[in-house]
Write a protein that holds these residues in place. Sequence first.
Motif, short mmCIF file in Angstrom:
data_model
loop_
_atom_site.label_atom_id
_atom_site.label_comp_id
_atom_site.label_asym_id
_atom_site.label_seq_id
_atom_site.Cartn_x
_atom_site.Cartn_y
_atom_site.Cartn_z
N ARG A 36 16.12 -4.49 -1.83
CA ARG A 36 16.07 -3.34 -2.74
C ARG A 36 14.66 -2.74 -2.75
O ARG A 36 14.49 -1.52 -2.73
N MET A 37 13.65 -3.59 -2.76
CA MET A 37 12.25 -3.13 -2.72
C MET A 37 11.99 -2.39 -1.41
O MET A 37 11.37 -1.31 -1.38
N TRP A 38 12.48 -2.97 -0.33
CA TRP A 38 12.31 -2.38 1.00
C TRP A 38 12.94 -1.00 1.06
O TRP A 38 12.34 -0.04 1.56
N ASP A 39 14.16 -0.88 0.52
CA ASP A 39 14.88 0.39 0.55
C ASP A 39 14.15 1.47 -0.24
O ASP A 39 14.12 2.64 0.16
N MET A 40 13.56 1.09 -1.39
CA MET A 40 12.85 2.07 -2.20
C MET A 40 11.62 2.59 -1.49
O MET A 40 11.35 3.79 -1.48
N GLY A 49 7.59 4.38 -6.73
CA GLY A 49 6.72 3.30 -6.30
C GLY A 49 5.85 2.74 -7.41
O GLY A 49 5.32 1.63 -7.29
N ARG A 50 5.68 3.49 -8.51
CA ARG A 50 4.83 3.03 -9.61
C ARG A 50 5.62 2.82 -10.90
O ARG A 50 5.02 2.65 -11.96
N ALA A 110 0.83 -1.21 0.00
CA ALA A 110 0.00 0.00 0.00
C ALA A 110 0.87 1.26 0.00
O ALA A 110 0.58 2.23 -0.71
N LEU A 111 1.95 1.24 0.78
CA LEU A 111 2.87 2.39 0.82
C LEU A 111 3.56 2.57 -0.52
O LEU A 111 3.85 3.70 -0.94
N ARG A 112 3.84 1.45 -1.20
CA ARG A 112 4.48 1.54 -2.52
C ARG A 112 3.55 2.15 -3.56
O ARG A 112 3.91 3.07 -4.29
N ALA A 127 5.69 -4.97 -15.08
CA ALA A 127 4.54 -4.51 -15.85
C ALA A 127 3.31 -4.25 -14.99
O ALA A 127 2.43 -3.48 -15.36
N ASP A 128 3.23 -4.89 -13.82
CA ASP A 128 2.08 -4.70 -12.93
C ASP A 128 2.39 -3.71 -11.82
O ASP A 128 1.83 -3.79 -10.72
N ALA A 129 3.24 -2.73 -12.10
CA ALA A 129 3.69 -1.78 -11.07
C ALA A 129 2.54 -1.02 -10.43
O ALA A 129 2.61 -0.64 -9.26
#
Length: 338
Positions: free
Chosen positions: A259-263, A231-232, A187-189, A239-241
């Motif tokens: 890496r996902m966590w850091d972003m 995040g998008r 959700a935050l992403r 492709a499903d960003a």
Amino acid sequence: MDLGRQAHFAALDTLGEITLGRPLGFVENNADQGDFLKINDAMLPILITISNYSPVFKLTRIWPLKYLLPRVGDDVGLGAVLSFTQSSIDERLRPHAKQNKDMLQVLINNGLSREQLLAEVTLQFLAGSDTTANTIALTLFHLLTSPGTYQKLQDEVDAVSTHGANAILPDSVAKNLPYLQACIREALRVQAPLASGPFHKAVPVGGDTVCGKYLPRGTRVSTNGAVYAIGRAEAYWGADAKVFRPERWLEADAVTKQRMWDMVDLMWGGGAFMCPGKVIGVMEAGKAVAEVVRRFDISLVNPNDPAQFRSAMAWMIHGFWVRVEKRKDETVEEKMHL
């Protein structure tokens, strides 16, 4: 109920408990105390507009802006919170006053003056309520608008819940529920609580080159907008960003997940600019979302128009109408035995 409004009520009362040792009465009275939210919604668009034009701040030297700002003694808005806060501080500073286990007592014990206490406590209400309320509301919004995710999370929470227990799930349990944490991170992403606003970073002496673009010294970069875009971005998420899919956090290997966590963590800032309320915000969101799905079955009243979002620094969420039904204990018990 309007779930966005109720999440904000809960966040403000929780801040009251953490900071002053007592709630502010939003939940108990089911009402916008002192028109806090009404004034907040009117103020944020003005604040973000002013923040985008830094020369405007120079006018404060000659224009009596202070008369438009909230003050102790006001009956409404943040001024009412200031009044409540100051009375709580004065009560706590009296000789032989009872010591509470809250942030105000921590600040007093560390020697802050009366003026410093008022500034620190007020900041927690001003900066902490919108972001935390939005984290909770946005997580629930995406769960309810994504078929299957709400039920899947409910199953995970039921598996660790004790039948008939009234106690709130401890943070030690909530933070170790993989799908719960994946839902909040996702959700935050997809929709960071602060999508725009005055949190700019200035390019240092000598300029800088970012993604092949030279930025001269003094260029102001809006970090909130950057976090929302990252995040998008399909380059990072595939492709499903733009799709809310918590499973991506469970499927990733350790290196990719970090890496996902850091972003996503960029939304909290970093270094000297790290949000001081990050730990409390993450803890509150985990516990709140877990308790909601644990205790209630929720459905959207208007699936074709579930809520209205307006970005003015923080998301302003309106019309998030849901139908709430308390779950029966035997239903939970039956699921636990399956």
